[in-house]
Design a protein around this motif. Structure first.
Motif, PDB file in Angstrom:
ATOM      1  N   LEU A 280      48.235  46.865  66.675  1.00 18.26           N
ATOM      2  CA  LEU A 280      49.663  46.799  66.349  1.00 18.26           C
ATOM      3  C   LEU A 280      49.915  47.477  65.011  1.00 18.26           C
ATOM      4  O   LEU A 280      49.035  47.511  64.146  1.00 18.26           O
ATOM      5  CB  LEU A 280      50.113  45.350  66.241  1.00 18.26           C
ATOM      6  CG  LEU A 280      50.178  44.540  67.525  1.00 18.26           C
ATOM      7  CD1 LEU A 280      50.470  43.073  67.202  1.00 18.26           C
ATOM      8  CD2 LEU A 280      51.242  45.082  68.449  1.00 18.26           C
ATOM      9  N   PRO A 281      51.113  47.981  64.808  1.00 19.96           N
ATOM     10  CA  PRO A 281      51.464  48.458  63.467  1.00 19.96           C
ATOM     11  C   PRO A 281      51.378  47.281  62.481  1.00 19.96           C
ATOM     12  O   PRO A 281      51.526  46.119  62.856  1.00 19.96           O
ATOM     13  CB  PRO A 281      52.904  48.940  63.623  1.00 19.96           C
ATOM     14  CG  PRO A 281      53.063  49.220  65.076  1.00 19.96           C
ATOM     15  CD  PRO A 281      52.167  48.260  65.771  1.00 19.96           C
TER      16      PRO A 281
ATOM     17  N   ALA B  69      53.260  45.928  60.190  1.00 26.71           N
ATOM     18  CA  ALA B  69      54.386  44.982  60.094  1.00 26.71           C
ATOM     19  C   ALA B  69      54.422  44.051  61.312  1.00 26.71           C
ATOM     20  O   ALA B  69      54.629  42.839  61.178  1.00 26.71           O
ATOM     21  CB  ALA B  69      55.710  45.741  59.973  1.00 26.71           C
ATOM     22  N   GLU B  70      54.177  44.590  62.486  1.00 23.77           N
ATOM     23  CA  GLU B  70      54.179  43.765  63.688  1.00 23.77           C
ATOM     24  C   GLU B  70      52.980  42.822  63.717  1.00 23.77           C
ATOM     25  O   GLU B  70      53.070  41.688  64.198  1.00 23.77           O
ATOM     26  CB  GLU B  70      54.200  44.651  64.933  1.00 23.77           C
ATOM     27  CG  GLU B  70      55.519  45.367  65.135  1.00 23.77           C
ATOM     28  CD  GLU B  70      55.527  46.223  66.383  1.00 23.77           C
ATOM     29  OE1 GLU B  70      54.626  46.076  67.239  1.00 23.77           O
ATOM     30  OE2 GLU B  70      56.443  47.057  66.507  1.00 23.77           O
ATOM     31  N   GLN B  71      51.835  43.267  63.196  1.00 19.29           N
ATOM     32  CA  GLN B  71      50.662  42.401  63.128  1.00 19.29           C
ATOM     33  C   GLN B  71      50.921  41.215  62.209  1.00 19.29           C
ATOM     34  O   GLN B  71      50.579  40.082  62.530  1.00 19.29           O
ATOM     35  CB  GLN B  71      49.439  43.194  62.643  1.00 19.29           C
ATOM     36  CG  GLN B  71      48.165  42.376  62.580  1.00 19.29           C
ATOM     37  CD  GLN B  71      47.675  41.925  63.930  1.00 19.29           C
ATOM     38  OE1 GLN B  71      47.815  42.635  64.922  1.00 19.29           O
ATOM     39  NE2 GLN B  71      47.098  40.748  63.986  1.00 19.29           N
ATOM     40  N   ARG B  72      51.552  41.458  61.045  1.00 21.87           N
ATOM     41  CA  ARG B  72      51.895  40.362  60.134  1.00 21.87           C
ATOM     42  C   ARG B  72      52.856  39.387  60.804  1.00 21.87           C
ATOM     43  O   ARG B  72      52.702  38.176  60.698  1.00 21.87           O
ATOM     44  CB  ARG B  72      52.507  40.921  58.845  1.00 21.87           C
ATOM     45  CG  ARG B  72      51.488  41.401  57.843  1.00 21.87           C
ATOM     46  CD  ARG B  72      52.122  41.657  56.483  1.00 21.87           C
ATOM     47  NE  ARG B  72      53.226  42.624  56.543  1.00 21.87           N
ATOM     48  CZ  ARG B  72      53.088  43.943  56.508  1.00 21.87           C
ATOM     49  NH1 ARG B  72      51.879  44.465  56.417  1.00 21.87           N
ATOM     50  NH2 ARG B  72      54.129  44.740  56.557  1.00 21.87           N
ATOM     51  N   GLU B  73      53.864  39.924  61.508  1.00 23.67           N
ATOM     52  CA  GLU B  73      54.826  39.063  62.194  1.00 23.67           C
ATOM     53  C   GLU B  73      54.117  38.219  63.260  1.00 23.67           C
ATOM     54  O   GLU B  73      54.359  37.019  63.378  1.00 23.67           O
ATOM     55  CB  GLU B  73      55.921  39.906  62.847  1.00 23.67           C
ATOM     56  CG  GLU B  73      56.932  39.073  63.619  1.00 23.67           C
ATOM     57  CD  GLU B  73      57.950  39.927  64.358  1.00 23.67           C
ATOM     58  OE1 GLU B  73      58.863  39.330  64.932  1.00 23.67           O
ATOM     59  OE2 GLU B  73      57.834  41.170  64.368  1.00 23.67           O
ATOM     60  N   PHE B  74      53.215  38.842  64.019  1.00 22.72           N
ATOM     61  CA  PHE B  74      52.461  38.121  65.040  1.00 22.72           C
ATOM     62  C   PHE B  74      51.647  36.997  64.426  1.00 22.72           C
ATOM     63  O   PHE B  74      51.649  35.862  64.913  1.00 22.72           O
ATOM     64  CB  PHE B  74      51.552  39.098  65.798  1.00 22.72           C
ATOM     65  CG  PHE B  74      50.614  38.420  66.743  1.00 22.72           C
ATOM     66  CD1 PHE B  74      51.060  37.923  67.951  1.00 22.72           C
ATOM     67  CD2 PHE B  74      49.273  38.276  66.428  1.00 22.72           C
ATOM     68  CE1 PHE B  74      50.199  37.290  68.830  1.00 22.72           C
ATOM     69  CE2 PHE B  74      48.399  37.645  67.291  1.00 22.72           C
ATOM     70  CZ  PHE B  74      48.870  37.154  68.498  1.00 22.72           C
ATOM     71  N   GLU B  75      50.930  37.283  63.341  1.00 15.61           N
ATOM     72  CA  GLU B  75      50.105  36.265  62.690  1.00 15.61           C
ATOM     73  C   GLU B  75      50.956  35.122  62.137  1.00 15.61           C
ATOM     74  O   GLU B  75      50.559  33.963  62.205  1.00 15.61           O
ATOM     75  CB  GLU B  75      49.262  36.905  61.592  1.00 15.61           C
ATOM     76  CG  GLU B  75      48.175  37.808  62.157  1.00 15.61           C
ATOM     77  CD  GLU B  75      47.440  38.601  61.105  1.00 15.61           C
ATOM     78  OE1 GLU B  75      47.762  38.467  59.897  1.00 15.61           O
ATOM     79  OE2 GLU B  75      46.546  39.375  61.485  1.00 15.61           O
ATOM     80  N   GLU B  76      52.132  35.436  61.597  1.00 12.39           N
ATOM     81  CA  GLU B  76      53.039  34.388  61.104  1.00 12.39           C
ATOM     82  C   GLU B  76      53.537  33.506  62.253  1.00 12.39           C
ATOM     83  O   GLU B  76      53.626  32.294  62.115  1.00 12.39           O
ATOM     84  CB  GLU B  76      54.220  35.011  60.366  1.00 12.39           C
ATOM     85  CG  GLU B  76      53.853  35.628  59.034  1.00 12.39           C
ATOM     86  CD  GLU B  76      54.991  36.426  58.419  1.00 12.39           C
ATOM     87  OE1 GLU B  76      56.105  36.416  58.972  1.00 12.39           O
ATOM     88  OE2 GLU B  76      54.747  37.069  57.377  1.00 12.39           O
TER      89      GLU B  76
END
Length: 76
Positions: free
Chosen positions: A8-9, A11-18
């Motif tokens: 994932l890009p 920003a999307e990886q951070r959102e997913f982890e959150e």
């Protein structure tokens, strides 16, 4: 060298982890709403007073339908 999902890009990886972290901390049940509740234990402690089994199951699985489906045992 097995194929896998593309990363994932950032920003999307951070959102997913959150989102995963928030779901874990929400303490929600992972069971389906239609799932049968686990039966209550038949005895307290580690020793079954009826048969003397130590550390075994707290209830007879066949009695409560855990190992049966439509009246047929599935573990034997």
């Amino acid at each position: 060298n097995r194929p896998g999902l593309p990363p994932l890009p950032a920003a999307e990886q951070r959102e997913f982890e959150e989102l995963v972290k928030a779901a874990d901390s929400a303490n929600t049940s992972l069971l389906h709403p239609d799932a049968r509740p686990e039966p209550a234990p038949e005895f307290e402690g580690e020793t079954n007073p009826r048969i003397g089994d130590i550390g075994g199951p707290k209830h007879e699985p066949i009695t409560h339908g855990d190992w049966s489906f439509g009246g047929r045992a599935t573990d034997f």
